[in-house]
Design a protein around this motif. Structure first.
Motif, mmCIF file in Angstrom:
data_model
loop_
_atom_site.group_PDB
_atom_site.id
_atom_site.type_symbol
_atom_site.label_atom_id
_atom_site.label_comp_id
_atom_site.label_asym_id
_atom_site.label_seq_id
_atom_site.Cartn_x
_atom_site.Cartn_y
_atom_site.Cartn_z
ATOM 1 N N UNK A 1 -13.343 -21.958 4.626
ATOM 2 C CA UNK A 1 -12.380 -20.952 4.155
ATOM 3 C C UNK A 1 -12.918 -20.160 2.967
ATOM 4 N N UNK A 2 -13.633 -20.812 2.054
ATOM 5 C CA UNK A 2 -14.189 -20.118 0.893
ATOM 6 C C UNK A 2 -15.236 -19.084 1.284
ATOM 7 N N UNK A 3 -16.059 -19.427 2.259
ATOM 8 C CA UNK A 3 -17.090 -18.513 2.740
ATOM 9 C C UNK A 3 -16.463 -17.297 3.400
ATOM 10 N N UNK A 4 -15.476 -17.538 4.262
ATOM 11 C CA UNK A 4 -14.784 -16.441 4.945
ATOM 12 C C UNK A 4 -14.058 -15.559 3.923
ATOM 13 N N UNK A 5 -13.401 -16.171 2.955
ATOM 14 C CA UNK A 5 -12.687 -15.408 1.921
ATOM 15 C C UNK A 5 -13.651 -14.548 1.108
ATOM 16 N N UNK A 6 -14.838 -15.065 0.810
ATOM 17 C CA UNK A 6 -15.870 -14.316 0.078
ATOM 18 C C UNK A 6 -16.252 -13.047 0.835
ATOM 19 N N UNK A 7 -16.525 -13.170 2.117
ATOM 20 C CA UNK A 7 -16.892 -12.009 2.934
ATOM 21 C C UNK A 7 -15.726 -11.034 3.024
ATOM 22 N N UNK A 8 -14.524 -11.537 3.252
ATOM 23 C CA UNK A 8 -13.351 -10.661 3.368
ATOM 24 C C UNK A 8 -13.064 -9.934 2.054
ATOM 25 N N UNK B 1 -16.800 -10.907 18.887
ATOM 26 C CA UNK B 1 -18.236 -10.766 19.107
ATOM 27 C C UNK B 1 -18.943 -10.148 17.924
ATOM 28 N N UNK B 2 -18.185 -9.814 16.889
ATOM 29 C CA UNK B 2 -18.733 -9.228 15.670
ATOM 30 C C UNK B 2 -19.348 -10.305 14.784
ATOM 31 N N UNK B 3 -20.459 -9.959 14.155
ATOM 32 C CA UNK B 3 -21.067 -10.802 13.133
ATOM 33 C C UNK B 3 -21.170 -9.967 11.869
ATOM 34 N N UNK B 4 -20.686 -10.513 10.762
ATOM 35 C CA UNK B 4 -20.796 -9.846 9.464
ATOM 36 C C UNK B 4 -21.659 -10.735 8.579
ATOM 37 N N UNK B 5 -22.658 -10.134 7.934
ATOM 38 C CA UNK B 5 -23.471 -10.913 7.014
ATOM 39 C C UNK B 5 -23.588 -10.195 5.676
ATOM 40 N N UNK B 6 -23.639 -10.995 4.630
ATOM 41 C CA UNK B 6 -23.834 -10.479 3.276
ATOM 42 C C UNK B 6 -25.173 -10.983 2.784
ATOM 43 N N UNK B 7 -26.051 -10.064 2.437
ATOM 44 C CA UNK B 7 -27.354 -10.368 1.833
ATOM 45 C C UNK B 7 -27.187 -10.065 0.357
ATOM 46 N N UNK B 8 -27.388 -11.063 -0.493
ATOM 47 C CA UNK B 8 -27.152 -10.881 -1.926
ATOM 48 C C UNK B 8 -28.301 -11.498 -2.712
ATOM 49 N N UNK C 1 -31.865 -18.892 0.318
ATOM 50 C CA UNK C 1 -33.253 -19.067 0.684
ATOM 51 C C UNK C 1 -34.082 -17.968 0.024
ATOM 52 N N UNK C 2 -35.136 -18.363 -0.644
ATOM 53 C CA UNK C 2 -36.076 -17.429 -1.252
ATOM 54 C C UNK C 2 -35.403 -16.463 -2.239
ATOM 55 N N UNK C 3 -34.452 -16.985 -3.028
ATOM 56 C CA UNK C 3 -33.788 -16.171 -4.036
ATOM 57 C C UNK C 3 -32.715 -15.235 -3.514
ATOM 58 N N UNK C 4 -32.313 -15.434 -2.254
ATOM 59 C CA UNK C 4 -31.283 -14.597 -1.639
ATOM 60 C C UNK C 4 -30.176 -15.494 -1.107
ATOM 61 N N UNK C 5 -28.937 -15.134 -1.432
ATOM 62 C CA UNK C 5 -27.788 -15.834 -0.854
ATOM 63 C C UNK C 5 -27.381 -15.075 0.403
ATOM 64 N N UNK C 6 -27.367 -15.776 1.521
ATOM 65 C CA UNK C 6 -26.980 -15.213 2.807
ATOM 66 C C UNK C 6 -25.643 -15.812 3.203
ATOM 67 N N UNK C 7 -24.735 -14.973 3.671
ATOM 68 C CA UNK C 7 -23.434 -15.438 4.111
ATOM 69 C C UNK C 7 -23.107 -14.764 5.437
ATOM 70 N N UNK C 8 -22.699 -15.544 6.410
ATOM 71 C CA UNK C 8 -22.388 -15.038 7.748
ATOM 72 C C UNK C 8 -20.994 -15.453 8.162
ATOM 73 N N UNK C 9 -20.313 -14.556 8.882
ATOM 74 C CA UNK C 9 -19.079 -14.904 9.577
ATOM 75 C C UNK C 9 -19.198 -14.336 10.988
ATOM 76 N N UNK C 10 -18.954 -15.200 11.979
ATOM 77 C CA UNK C 10 -18.972 -14.809 13.389
ATOM 78 C C UNK C 10 -17.528 -14.767 13.875
ATOM 79 N N UNK C 11 -17.134 -13.641 14.473
ATOM 80 C CA UNK C 11 -15.745 -13.405 14.870
ATOM 81 C C UNK C 11 -15.554 -13.514 16.377
ATOM 82 N N UNK C 12 -14.331 -13.811 16.760
ATOM 83 C CA UNK C 12 -13.981 -13.988 18.163
ATOM 84 C C UNK C 12 -14.288 -12.748 19.004
#
Length: 154
Positions: free
Chosen positions: A52-59, A95-102, A82-93
């Protein structure tokens, strides 16, 4: 329960309710192959209900940066550094994928990416706001993607 994404034996585990489950599984496997090849990182997801925290972060980022609300139900999420980058992914019903590269260092790349599974329509909330480029993938078929650069810190 977390799921280690296998890009050699693609599975729809956790994505079964999606009308494009096979294509979404291919998209997820494509991401897993990228991280394994580039960073030797094992891509692991967990049910959105357990993340829930990961999804809330992306939203929160989508809402604050572009006043976007994704209409589809989140199925799975992943968050790792990984390698100084925080990656966050959410896969939706849908078929959408949203990712945050930070990038954690000041002045580094920070962006949100959207990827559409093969066979899905562009979601209404994105249709008039983004142009999508096409990319071919052995695992995911045709991926359509777009992105925007973050203006704020998260």
């Amino acid at each position: 329960m977390s799921y280690v994404v296998d890009f050699q034996d693609v599975s729809t585990v956790g994505l079964e309710s999606s009308p494009v489950a096979d294509a979404l599984a291919g998209l997820r496997a494509n991401e897993a192959r990228y991280f394994r090849t580039k960073y030797d990182h094992v891509f692991t997801t967990e049910p959105a209900s357990d993340a829930a925290g990961t999804v809330a972060y992306v939203h929160r980022i989508l809402k604050e940066e572009r006043d976007l609300v994704i209409g589809s139900r989140p199925l799975e999420a992943a968050s790792f550094e990984v390698d100084g980058v925080r990656w966050t992914y959410v896969f939706y019903e849908s078929g959408l994928s949203v990712n945050v590269l930070y990038t954690l260092a000041e002045g580094g790349k920070r962006a949100v990416g959207f990827k559409l599974s093969d066979g899905m329509d562009v979601p209404d909330e994105l249709a008039d706001r983004f142009k999508f480029a096409r990319q071919r993938s052995k695992l995911a078929g045709t991926i359509r993607g777009s992105f925007f650069v973050l203006k704020h810190e998260y």
